[in-house]
Design an enzyme around this catalytic site. Sequence first.
Site, PDB file in Angstrom:
ATOM      1  N   CYS A   2      -5.684  -9.902  -6.146  1.00 32.17           N
ATOM      2  CA  CYS A   2      -4.894 -11.080  -6.468  1.00 32.17           C
ATOM      3  C   CYS A   2      -5.071 -11.210  -8.001  1.00 32.17           C
ATOM      4  O   CYS A   2      -5.676 -10.180  -8.439  1.00 32.17           O
ATOM      5  CB  CYS A   2      -5.399 -12.343  -6.061  1.00 32.17           C
ATOM      6  SG  CYS A   2      -5.670 -12.303  -4.138  1.00 32.17           S
ATOM      7  N   ARG A  27       0.243  -8.013  -8.630  1.00 39.29           N
ATOM      8  CA  ARG A  27      -1.151  -7.786  -8.134  1.00 39.29           C
ATOM      9  C   ARG A  27      -1.071  -8.775  -6.481  1.00 39.29           C
ATOM     10  O   ARG A  27      -2.001  -8.690  -5.845  1.00 39.29           O
ATOM     11  CB  ARG A  27      -2.345  -8.469  -8.755  1.00 39.29           C
ATOM     12  CG  ARG A  27      -2.493  -7.775 -10.155  1.00 39.29           C
ATOM     13  CD  ARG A  27      -3.551  -8.271 -10.831  1.00 39.29           C
ATOM     14  NE  ARG A  27      -4.839  -8.290 -10.321  1.00 39.29           N
ATOM     15  CZ  ARG A  27      -5.633  -6.904 -10.349  1.00 39.29           C
ATOM     16  NH1 ARG A  27      -5.285  -6.200 -11.487  1.00 39.29           N
ATOM     17  NH2 ARG A  27      -6.787  -6.968  -9.777  1.00 39.29           N
ATOM     18  N   TRP A  74      -2.218 -12.418  -2.900  1.00 34.93           N
ATOM     19  CA  TRP A  74      -2.335 -11.552  -1.895  1.00 34.93           C
ATOM     20  C   TRP A  74      -3.045 -11.832  -0.713  1.00 34.93           C
ATOM     21  O   TRP A  74      -4.319 -11.435  -0.975  1.00 34.93           O
ATOM     22  CB  TRP A  74      -2.513 -10.164  -2.599  1.00 34.93           C
ATOM     23  CG  TRP A  74      -1.494  -9.017  -1.935  1.00 34.93           C
ATOM     24  CD1 TRP A  74      -0.193  -8.570  -1.979  1.00 34.93           C
ATOM     25  CD2 TRP A  74      -2.118  -8.085  -0.811  1.00 34.93           C
ATOM     26  NE1 TRP A  74      -0.070  -7.649  -1.125  1.00 34.93           N
ATOM     27  CE2 TRP A  74      -1.149  -7.239  -0.150  1.00 34.93           C
ATOM     28  CE3 TRP A  74      -3.569  -7.921  -0.187  1.00 34.93           C
ATOM     29  CZ2 TRP A  74      -1.308  -6.412   0.566  1.00 34.93           C
ATOM     30  CZ3 TRP A  74      -3.745  -7.160   0.566  1.00 34.93           C
ATOM     31  CH2 TRP A  74      -2.818  -6.213   1.104  1.00 34.93           C
ATOM     32  N   ASN A 100     -10.569 -13.178  -6.571  1.00 32.67           N
ATOM     33  CA  ASN A 100     -10.188 -11.970  -6.040  1.00 32.67           C
ATOM     34  C   ASN A 100     -11.249 -11.071  -5.492  1.00 32.67           C
ATOM     35  O   ASN A 100     -12.097 -10.905  -6.049  1.00 32.67           O
ATOM     36  CB  ASN A 100      -9.500 -11.146  -7.377  1.00 32.67           C
ATOM     37  CG  ASN A 100      -9.073  -9.672  -7.021  1.00 32.67           C
ATOM     38  OD1 ASN A 100      -8.495  -9.631  -5.767  1.00 32.67           O
ATOM     39  ND2 ASN A 100      -9.043  -8.728  -7.932  1.00 32.67           N
ATOM     40  N   GLY A 101     -10.927 -10.569  -4.305  1.00 37.52           N
ATOM     41  CA  GLY A 101     -12.104  -9.819  -3.658  1.00 37.52           C
ATOM     42  C   GLY A 101     -12.232 -10.391  -2.259  1.00 37.52           C
ATOM     43  O   GLY A 101     -11.285 -10.996  -1.560  1.00 37.52           O
ATOM     44  N   GLU A 476       5.584  12.209  -1.465  1.00 30.74           N
ATOM     45  CA  GLU A 476       5.438  11.114  -2.428  1.00 30.74           C
ATOM     46  C   GLU A 476       7.117  10.606  -2.395  1.00 30.74           C
ATOM     47  O   GLU A 476       7.236   9.226  -2.759  1.00 30.74           O
ATOM     48  CB  GLU A 476       5.201  11.609  -3.833  1.00 30.74           C
ATOM     49  CG  GLU A 476       5.274  10.814  -4.945  1.00 30.74           C
ATOM     50  CD  GLU A 476       4.883   9.504  -4.942  1.00 30.74           C
ATOM     51  OE1 GLU A 476       4.058   9.037  -4.169  1.00 30.74           O
ATOM     52  OE2 GLU A 476       5.233   8.577  -5.703  1.00 30.74           O
ATOM     53  N   LYS A 480       8.038   6.586  -1.734  1.00 32.48           N
ATOM     54  CA  LYS A 480       8.940   5.810  -2.741  1.00 32.48           C
ATOM     55  C   LYS A 480      10.138   5.025  -1.718  1.00 32.48           C
ATOM     56  O   LYS A 480      10.238   4.005  -2.008  1.00 32.48           O
ATOM     57  CB  LYS A 480       9.634   6.699  -3.786  1.00 32.48           C
ATOM     58  CG  LYS A 480       8.832   7.007  -4.864  1.00 32.48           C
ATOM     59  CD  LYS A 480       8.515   6.279  -5.879  1.00 32.48           C
ATOM     60  CE  LYS A 480       7.031   5.427  -5.351  1.00 32.48           C
ATOM     61  NZ  LYS A 480       5.656   6.124  -5.399  1.00 32.48           N
ATOM     62  N   GLU A 483       8.365   2.282   0.413  1.00 29.90           N
ATOM     63  CA  GLU A 483       7.784   1.116  -0.185  1.00 29.90           C
ATOM     64  C   GLU A 483       8.945   0.101  -0.950  1.00 29.90           C
ATOM     65  O   GLU A 483       8.814  -1.036  -0.609  1.00 29.90           O
ATOM     66  CB  GLU A 483       7.108   1.864  -1.614  1.00 29.90           C
ATOM     67  CG  GLU A 483       5.756   2.220  -1.433  1.00 29.90           C
ATOM     68  CD  GLU A 483       4.991   2.864  -2.588  1.00 29.90           C
ATOM     69  OE1 GLU A 483       3.796   2.364  -2.816  1.00 29.90           O
ATOM     70  OE2 GLU A 483       5.650   3.218  -3.292  1.00 29.90           O
ATOM     71  N   HIS A 499       7.690  21.602  15.140  1.00 30.48           N
ATOM     72  CA  HIS A 499       6.712  21.426  16.139  1.00 30.48           C
ATOM     73  C   HIS A 499       6.774  19.610  16.894  1.00 30.48           C
ATOM     74  O   HIS A 499       5.724  19.327  16.660  1.00 30.48           O
ATOM     75  CB  HIS A 499       5.284  21.584  15.493  1.00 30.48           C
ATOM     76  CG  HIS A 499       5.255  23.169  15.117  1.00 30.48           C
ATOM     77  ND1 HIS A 499       4.973  24.252  15.969  1.00 30.48           N
ATOM     78  CD2 HIS A 499       5.553  23.934  13.981  1.00 30.48           C
ATOM     79  CE1 HIS A 499       5.078  25.340  15.420  1.00 30.48           C
ATOM     80  NE2 HIS A 499       5.265  25.161  14.312  1.00 30.48           N
ATOM     81  N   LYS A 598       0.083  -3.534  -6.274  1.00 33.87           N
ATOM     82  CA  LYS A 598      -0.002  -2.646  -7.232  1.00 33.87           C
ATOM     83  C   LYS A 598      -1.507  -2.052  -7.448  1.00 33.87           C
ATOM     84  O   LYS A 598      -1.609  -0.874  -7.189  1.00 33.87           O
ATOM     85  CB  LYS A 598       0.444  -2.946  -8.721  1.00 33.87           C
ATOM     86  CG  LYS A 598       0.399  -1.858  -9.568  1.00 33.87           C
ATOM     87  CD  LYS A 598       1.508  -1.546 -10.636  1.00 33.87           C
ATOM     88  CE  LYS A 598       1.657  -0.466 -11.245  1.00 33.87           C
ATOM     89  NZ  LYS A 598       2.221   0.640 -10.270  1.00 33.87           N
TER      90      LYS A 598
HETATM   91  C1  G6P Z   1      -1.552   0.690  -3.895  1.00 31.60           C
HETATM   92  C2  G6P Z   1      -0.106   0.578  -4.628  1.00 31.60           C
HETATM   93  C3  G6P Z   1       0.318   2.243  -4.657  1.00 31.60           C
HETATM   94  C4  G6P Z   1      -0.701   3.140  -5.434  1.00 31.60           C
HETATM   95  C5  G6P Z   1      -2.178   2.931  -4.794  1.00 31.60           C
HETATM   96  C6  G6P Z   1      -3.142   3.703  -5.356  1.00 31.60           C
HETATM   97  O1  G6P Z   1      -1.114   1.289  -2.740  1.00 31.60           O
HETATM   98  O2  G6P Z   1       0.906   0.034  -3.880  1.00 31.60           O
HETATM   99  O3  G6P Z   1       1.528   2.307  -5.353  1.00 31.60           O
HETATM  100  O4  G6P Z   1      -0.286   4.524  -5.273  1.00 31.60           O
HETATM  101  O5  G6P Z   1      -2.386   1.529  -4.559  1.00 31.60           O
HETATM  102  O6  G6P Z   1      -3.053   2.938  -6.608  1.00 31.60           O
HETATM  103  P1  G6P Z   1      -3.989   3.522  -8.075  1.00 31.60           P
HETATM  104  O7  G6P Z   1      -3.780   2.418  -9.080  1.00 31.60           O
HETATM  105  O8  G6P Z   1      -5.390   3.774  -7.678  1.00 31.60           O
HETATM  106  O9  G6P Z   1      -3.275   4.711  -8.428  1.00 31.60           O
END
Ligand code: G6P
Length: 603
Positions: A2, A27, A74, A100-101, A476, A480, A483, A499, A598
Site C-alpha cells: 500500500c 502501490r 491494496w 503497509n504489510g 515477458e 505484458k 497484465e 507437446h 508495482k
Molecule cells: C509486481 C509487479 C511486476 C514486477 C514484479 C517484481 O508483480 O506488478 O510488474 O515485475 O512485482 O517487481 P520488482 O520491483 O522486484 O522488479
Amino acid sequence: MCGISGVVSFHPIDDRLYEGVHHLEYRGYDSCGVAFLENRHIEIRKDIGTVDEVDTKRNLRHLAAHVGIAHTRWATHGKVTRENAHPHTSCGCEFAVVHNGIIANYKELREELKKKGHKFGSETDTEIIAHLIEEHFVRCGDVERAWVGALRQLQGSFALAMISPHEPEHIFCARHESPLIIGVGAESNYVGSDFNAFIDYTKNTVILDDGEYGVVSKDSYSVKSLRSGDVIDKAVTVIPWDSELSRKGGYPHYMLKEIHEQPQAVRTALNIASDDIATVADMVMAAKRTYLLGVGTTYYVALYGQYILATLADLDVSSVSSDEFRYIDKTDASSLVLAVSQSGETYDTVMSLRHAKERGAKTAAVVNVVGSSIARMVDHVILQGSGPEVCVVSTKAALVQMLLLTRLALEIGVRRKVIKPAKHREYEAALTALPGEIETLLNEQSGIIRAAAYRHAHIQNWLFLGRGIYYPIALEAALKMKEVTYIHAEGMPGGFLKHGTLSLVDDKLYTLVMAPPPSCGELHAMTMSSVEEVKARGGFVFGFSYDEKDDIFSERVALAPTHELISPFLPLVGAQLLAYFTATALKRNVDKPRSLAKSVTVA
Ligand code: G6P
C-alpha cells in the site's frame, strides 16, 4: 503493498497528502483515506475507489491542518470496503494509523483486545495496532512509550505512520520488512513509502531500517532503535531523480512514456562504470554456484540472464522465481545470489536474499530504486539508473536489466576466454547501436503495431512463442499482454508447443512468434518450423521478424536487420507496444491495471 504518505508542517497541509498518495497509487488503489488533526481531534476521510474518486466524494484537498497521514490501499486482509480503508483508529479515536504489510499475529492480538473490551470496526489486521497503542497509552500515559510497546508486540511486516491529538506536533513512523522513509524538507517534514510521496517538496530522505522507528516534527526528526530505544544517527540520502521525470510529459500514459524512454535508459546503463559490472563478475567467478532471482517480470529477466550467460560466457547459472526459491535453496558460503528488482522492495526477493545471507551466501543485485531494501542489503548493487518507472507494468526497467546482464555476460565471457578481443569489440559496438535501433523501431513501427493491435484487440487467447534466448522474451511479452489488457497470453518455447498446446490452435487463438535474424542459423530455422506447425493447423501467426523471406507469417512486423546480440531487445519493444495499444483499444486502465501493484511488499 500500500502507499503511505504523511506531512507535518509549519504551513497548512493543503494538497500535500492528496498529492502524496496520488503519486503512490501504483502501490495500490482500491481505496484510500487521510487522517489529520483539527482542533485536537482526529478527522478521518476515507472511502473505496482511486485517490481522485475518493477526493471527489470526501475532499482530500485544501486541508488547513498541519499534521496528517494518508494511505492508498491494496487489499490483503478484508474486502474492499470503506470500513477496511485506512486510516484506522482506536476506540476513543485518539490514535490513527496507516499500515503497509501484514501483521502475522493479528488474530491472537485481536482476541486479546476484544476480551479487554475493544470494539473493532473493520476486518483488517491494521486496526488492532491503533487499539494496541491505546491499550498501552491507558497504562503509561505517554504516546511514544505506548507506540513502542505496541510495536514490540507485532509479528510480521509493517511500515506504519501514526498521529494522535496527545502529540499534535508529531508523526510517529516505523519500519519492519516494509519500506518507509522520512523526507526532510524546509519548514515541513514528510513520511512516505517511497520518495514519490514527497518528491515535489524535498529530495533529502532518511531511510529507516528494519527495527527502527521515527518521531517526525515540522522542524526535526529522530530515529531510534525499537529494541533498545537508542537514538540512531542516520545519514541523509539525496534522491537523484527530478520530480519532472515522474510526470507524464505529454504522453497519454506513463507506460507509453516509459517505453519511449528506453533509448535514454539504455544509454545511461551503457555508461554505468565497468568496475561496477566487474565487481559482480568477480563474485560470479568466485562462486561455485550462482542463482539469478526475480519474480514476475524480473524472473523473466533472470531467465534471460541464464541464457545470455550460457551463450556468451559458457557459464551455467540457475534462474529461480523468488517466491519458489525457499523450497529449493541449497545455498552456502560458496554460492552467489544475484537478484533483479525494479523496486528493490519485492517481499519474495528480499526474503530469498535474507535467507541466502543467513546461509552464508554472497549477494548482489541489479536494482532501479536507490536506497531500497535490496539495494542496501546486498554485498554489491548495480544501480541501473533508469529513472522512475511509474506505470505498474515494467518496461524500461526490465529491458535495462537485460542489457546489464548482457554486459555482465560479456565481461565474464572475456575473462573465461570464451569471447575473443575482436568479437568483444563487435559486441560492444552492437550494444552502442541499441538505443538508436530502439528509436528507429519506435519511430517507424509504432503506427503499424498500433493498427495491428486495434485490428486484433477482440482476440481473447494468444500463444507467444520463442526459442533459445527469445523464449524468456516471449514469456515477458506474454506477461505484458496479460497484465495490461487482461487477455490470456501464454508464453512458451517453440519446441514445447507440439507437446500438448498445439491442440488449442484454431481460428480463435492467435500466435505471436519472435523470430531471430537468419544469421542465427538453426535457431531461426527451428523458430520458423514452429510457425509452420501453427499454420498447418489453420492458426493465425503474427510475427516479429528480421528477414523479409520469413513470408509464411499471417502478418509480419518487419524489424530492421541488426546484430544477433541485440536482436532479442527489438521484438520485446514491439511486444510492449502491442500490449500497450491493445490495452488502449480495450480502454483498459493502462497505468494501473486491475489486481496488480508495482511493488509487492507482502508474501
Ligand atoms: C509486481 C509487479 C511486476 C514486477 C514484479 C517484481 O508483480 O506488478 O510488474 O515485475 O512485482 O517487481 P520488482 O520491483 O522486484 O522488479
